[in-house]
Scaffold this motif. Structure first.
Motif, short mmCIF file in Angstrom:
data_model
loop_
_atom_site.label_atom_id
_atom_site.label_comp_id
_atom_site.label_asym_id
_atom_site.label_seq_id
_atom_site.Cartn_x
_atom_site.Cartn_y
_atom_site.Cartn_z
N SER A 144 0.82 -1.21 0.00
CA SER A 144 0.00 0.00 0.00
C SER A 144 0.85 1.25 0.00
N LEU B 164 0.81 4.25 -3.02
CA LEU B 164 0.60 5.67 -2.78
C LEU B 164 1.82 6.49 -3.18
N ASP C 100 1.85 9.60 -6.26
CA ASP C 100 2.39 10.95 -6.12
C ASP C 100 3.47 11.22 -7.16
N ALA D 34 -9.33 11.65 -6.61
CA ALA D 34 -8.90 12.29 -5.38
C ALA D 34 -7.94 11.38 -4.61
N LEU D 35 -7.16 11.98 -3.72
CA LEU D 35 -6.24 11.20 -2.90
C LEU D 35 -6.98 10.16 -2.07
N SER D 36 -8.16 10.52 -1.61
CA SER D 36 -8.96 9.57 -0.82
C SER D 36 -9.34 8.34 -1.64
N ASP D 37 -9.60 8.54 -2.94
CA ASP D 37 -9.90 7.42 -3.83
C ASP D 37 -8.68 6.51 -3.97
N LYS E 4 -6.18 6.19 -1.86
CA LYS E 4 -5.92 5.50 -0.60
C LYS E 4 -6.84 4.30 -0.43
N SER E 5 -8.09 4.49 -0.79
CA SER E 5 -9.05 3.40 -0.66
C SER E 5 -8.69 2.25 -1.59
#
Length: 247
Positions: free
Chosen positions: A7, A11, A15, A142-145, A147-148
């Motif tokens: 993970s 990520l 980036d 989005a970053l949240s997407d 991460k999920s």
């Protein structure tokens, strides 16, 4: 650096993908453009295949880039800033090489094959793996997407659907021979150009909206390649830092 779990690798790659792709389109970064791909001179969908000596151009390619930046990351003579830059490029290129159309020369890796996706005019390269298909699958950009999605893939690799096959993803991985390792990844990804990206040729996808049945058939391969990229990236970085994949 220690063991990098998948993970974290996913990520980190997200980036750095943004940075390297932005840089290549600047005046200062034009030189790096050929390093994002290797133009397989094959004949999809009749035949797919990558040959390093044949397909890596004089300006370099993604395979030679992985070799070069692996060496630079390991260098004891470069400045910390140069090593950090090399690491950023290395992460990006290990991601790129797992995208089938980064390993294909036909129509500039599909960039010249006009398609639509959800009514949006674009090209096959853009929708297939780089943007539209994965964004639709994970629900956004989005970053949240991210991460999920990274968390979901990590679980699938550790204890889920990929658990039984993940060991095979590291078959033949050899830090002392980056060209062979990277070429094997490119060849594996390139095979999907014939089986998944355009199994019925250009005419079957050109000027066509690919957000329906095509998308549904492509998603399992898209997810698999992203999972492999993250897992192999983690292993490669651990080999550099500790001599073991740690996985």
């Amino acid at each position: 650096m220690g063991i990098i779990i998948p993970s974290s690798a996913f990520l980190l790659g997200i980036d750095i993908f943004l940075q390297a792709d932005t840089y290549r389109y600047t005046d200062a970064g034009t030189w790096s453009a050929p390093l994002h791909f290797i133009d397989a001179n094959d004949d999809p969908p009749s035949s797919c295949g990558v040959e390093y000596s044949r397909d890596c151009g004089t300006g370099g390619c993604v395979v030679s880039a992985i070799k070069n930046y692996t060496s630079r990351v390991q260098s004891s003579s470069l400045s910390d800033a140069d090593v950090a830059m090399a690491a950023k490029f290395l992460v990006h290129f290990i991601g790129d090489i797992h995208q089938p159309l980064h390993d294909e020369g036909l129509d500039l890796g599909g960039n010249e094959i006009d398609v639509t996706f959800g009514g949006e005019s674009t090209n096959l390269h853009h929708i297939q793996w780089d943007t539209n298909i994965p964004e639709k699958y994970v629900g956004g950009y989005a970053l949240s997407d991210a991460k999920s999605f990274a968390a979901t893939l990590t679980t699938s690799i550790k204890t889920g659907s990929y658990e039984s096959e993940k060991a095979s993803w590291l078959d033949g991985i050899d830090l002392s021979d980056p060209v062979t390792s990277a070429t094997s990844w490119a060849s594996e990804a390139n095979a999907y150009v014939c089986s998944t990206v355009m199994p019925d040729g250009i005419s079957a996808v050109e000027k066509t909206d690919l957000s329906g049945t095509y998308y549904t058939k492509a998603i399992p391969v898209v997810e698999l390649q992203i999972a492999k990229a993250g897992y192999r990236l983690a292993a490669w970085l651990d080999l550099i830092t500790s001599g073991s994949t740690g996985l």
